[in-house]
Design a protein around this motif. Structure first.
Motif, PDB file in Angstrom:
ATOM      1  N   LEU A  70      25.180  36.482  37.469  1.00 35.83           N
ATOM      2  CA  LEU A  70      24.778  37.863  37.200  1.00 35.83           C
ATOM      3  C   LEU A  70      23.955  38.416  38.359  1.00 35.83           C
ATOM      4  O   LEU A  70      24.100  39.586  38.738  1.00 35.83           O
ATOM      5  N   GLU A  86      30.021  49.759  34.988  1.00 36.75           N
ATOM      6  CA  GLU A  86      29.350  49.265  33.788  1.00 36.75           C
ATOM      7  C   GLU A  86      29.527  47.747  33.756  1.00 36.75           C
ATOM      8  O   GLU A  86      30.586  47.233  34.115  1.00 36.75           O
ATOM      9  N   LEU A  87      28.478  47.045  33.339  1.00 36.24           N
ATOM     10  CA  LEU A  87      28.525  45.587  33.311  1.00 36.24           C
ATOM     11  C   LEU A  87      28.564  45.070  31.881  1.00 36.24           C
ATOM     12  O   LEU A  87      28.041  45.700  30.952  1.00 36.24           O
ATOM     13  N   ALA A  88      29.187  43.923  31.723  1.00 39.59           N
ATOM     14  CA  ALA A  88      29.145  43.167  30.470  1.00 39.59           C
ATOM     15  C   ALA A  88      28.927  41.707  30.849  1.00 39.59           C
ATOM     16  O   ALA A  88      29.204  41.303  31.974  1.00 39.59           O
ATOM     17  N   LEU A  89      28.407  40.929  29.911  1.00 40.64           N
ATOM     18  CA  LEU A  89      28.033  39.552  30.217  1.00 40.64           C
ATOM     19  C   LEU A  89      28.587  38.586  29.178  1.00 40.64           C
ATOM     20  O   LEU A  89      28.420  38.796  27.970  1.00 40.64           O
ATOM     21  N   LEU A 102      18.847  40.606  26.581  1.00 43.17           N
ATOM     22  CA  LEU A 102      19.848  41.656  26.388  1.00 43.17           C
ATOM     23  C   LEU A 102      20.395  41.684  24.969  1.00 43.17           C
ATOM     24  O   LEU A 102      20.978  42.684  24.542  1.00 43.17           O
ATOM     25  N   ARG A 120      26.513  50.748  24.537  1.00 42.43           N
ATOM     26  CA  ARG A 120      26.071  50.904  25.917  1.00 42.43           C
ATOM     27  C   ARG A 120      24.558  51.112  25.968  1.00 42.43           C
ATOM     28  O   ARG A 120      23.998  51.847  25.162  1.00 42.43           O
ATOM     29  N   SER A 291      24.140  50.221  33.616  1.00 43.15           N
ATOM     30  CA  SER A 291      24.565  50.319  32.213  1.00 43.15           C
ATOM     31  C   SER A 291      25.233  49.023  31.799  1.00 43.15           C
ATOM     32  O   SER A 291      26.101  48.509  32.511  1.00 43.15           O
ATOM     33  N   PHE A 292      24.776  48.482  30.653  1.00 40.90           N
ATOM     34  CA  PHE A 292      25.357  47.255  30.102  1.00 40.90           C
ATOM     35  C   PHE A 292      26.077  47.570  28.792  1.00 40.90           C
ATOM     36  O   PHE A 292      25.596  48.357  27.981  1.00 40.90           O
ATOM     37  N   CYS A 294      26.633  45.835  25.521  1.00 42.78           N
ATOM     38  CA  CYS A 294      26.012  44.673  24.887  1.00 42.78           C
ATOM     39  C   CYS A 294      25.932  44.833  23.356  1.00 42.78           C
ATOM     40  O   CYS A 294      26.365  45.811  22.814  1.00 42.78           O
TER      41      CYS A 294
END
Length: 294
Positions: A70, A86-89, A102, A120, A291-292, A294
């Motif tokens: 990350l 935009e990110l996602a994990l 998160l 978001r 922006s995540f 989650c």
């Protein structure tokens, strides 16, 4: 969202991420999503890969790996010219510290489901000189632990960090800092100093309880130099979020900090050593920098 880019570090979690690749792709595609896979082949490569993806117009970047993966994705995306993806994990690393702050499930199938069920959220990004971080930046004992733990990431879970703590207590050096922050100036010899966006480090240690990842500030935590015996005795309290019980514990909220080190020191960001001979650090926060989903 129907199309996304998956940034996969096969080495994350002692190779667990690579072993799970087929299952991950099957699960994500079963959610009705189209996915392009981008794999790293070595440390640091993810920065350039993420930067290129962002500059090529990637809209959603899913990071499959740990905090180090990350960290590379954040730095690549923040360096890119153009809109921030935009990110996602999907947390399949060793410590998965930021996932806890998160609110991402640590079970990878549940984390994958957030790609369609998640909401978001704008998250702050920390910056140290020209390097970005999303979770924590540390000097002192935790930086030494991060440096040692990277050679033990084949160990299961957060065992690598516990083993690194034991070795760090034998090898640790004296660290004296001067820090100038929004609420004043402090100068002392430390066990550790952390500027935290998230709450956790090292898989189980809650160094900044209550840290808010979207308040536009960093939690500055400082503890004075303690003996090895004191640290061993207090480690369970830190694991339980009771770091404030440590003798001489100090805590402030700040938007900026200047750290001066009379003797060169090791510094980590998100568990990755970024300096081994640091003398001056300029640290700030970018409110809502990413922006995540989650």
């Amino acid at each position: 969202m129907s199309k996304l880019d998956l940034f996969l570090n096969p080495s994350a979690g002692g190779g667990r991420a690579g072993r799970l690749e087929g299952d991950l792709l099957q699960h994500i595609r079963a959610l009705g999503l189209e996915v392009n896979v981008h794999r790293t082949e070595g440390p640091g490569q993810g920065v350039g890969l993420s930067r290129d993806l962002a500059e090529d117009g990637c809209r959603t970047l899913v990071v499959a790996g740990g905090d180090g993966t990350l960290f590379e994705a954040i730095n690549g995306c923040m360096q890119a010219d153009g809109p921030m993806p935009e990110l996602a994990l999907i947390p399949i690393g060793t410590g998965n510290d930021f996932a806890k702050s998160l609110g991402i499930p640590l079970a990878w199938p549940d984390a994958c489901d957030r790609l369609v069920l998640g909401t978001r959220r704008r998250i702050d990004v920390g910056q140290c000189n020209d390097i970005f971080f999303i979770n924590t930046l540390g000097i002192g004992l935790d930086a030494q632990i991060a440096d040692i733990a990277k050679h033990r990431r084949w160990l299961p879970g957060d065992t690598a960090y516990v083993a690194a703590l034991a070795q760090s207590l034998l090898l640790r050096r004296r660290t004296r800092v001067t820090v100038i922050h929004d609420q004043g100036r402090e100068e002392q010899e430390i066990t550790l100093m952390v500027l935290a966006n998230g709450s956790f480090e090292g898989g189980r240690f809650e160094l900044a309880p209550g840290a808010d990842i979207d308040d536009g500030k960093l939690d500055l935590v400082m503890t004075p130099r303690l003996s090895a015996r004191q640290i061993i005795k207090l480690a369970p309290k830190v694991s339980n979020g009771e770091i404030a019980d440590m003798p001489g514990y100090k805590h402030w909220l700040t938007r900026r900090a200047t750290v001066l080190l009379p003797e060169p020191a090791c510094v980590h960001a998100d568990g990755e050593v970024i300096y081994r001979q640091a003398r001056r650090l300029e640290i700030g926060v970018i409110p809502g920098g990413v922006s995540f989903l989650c």
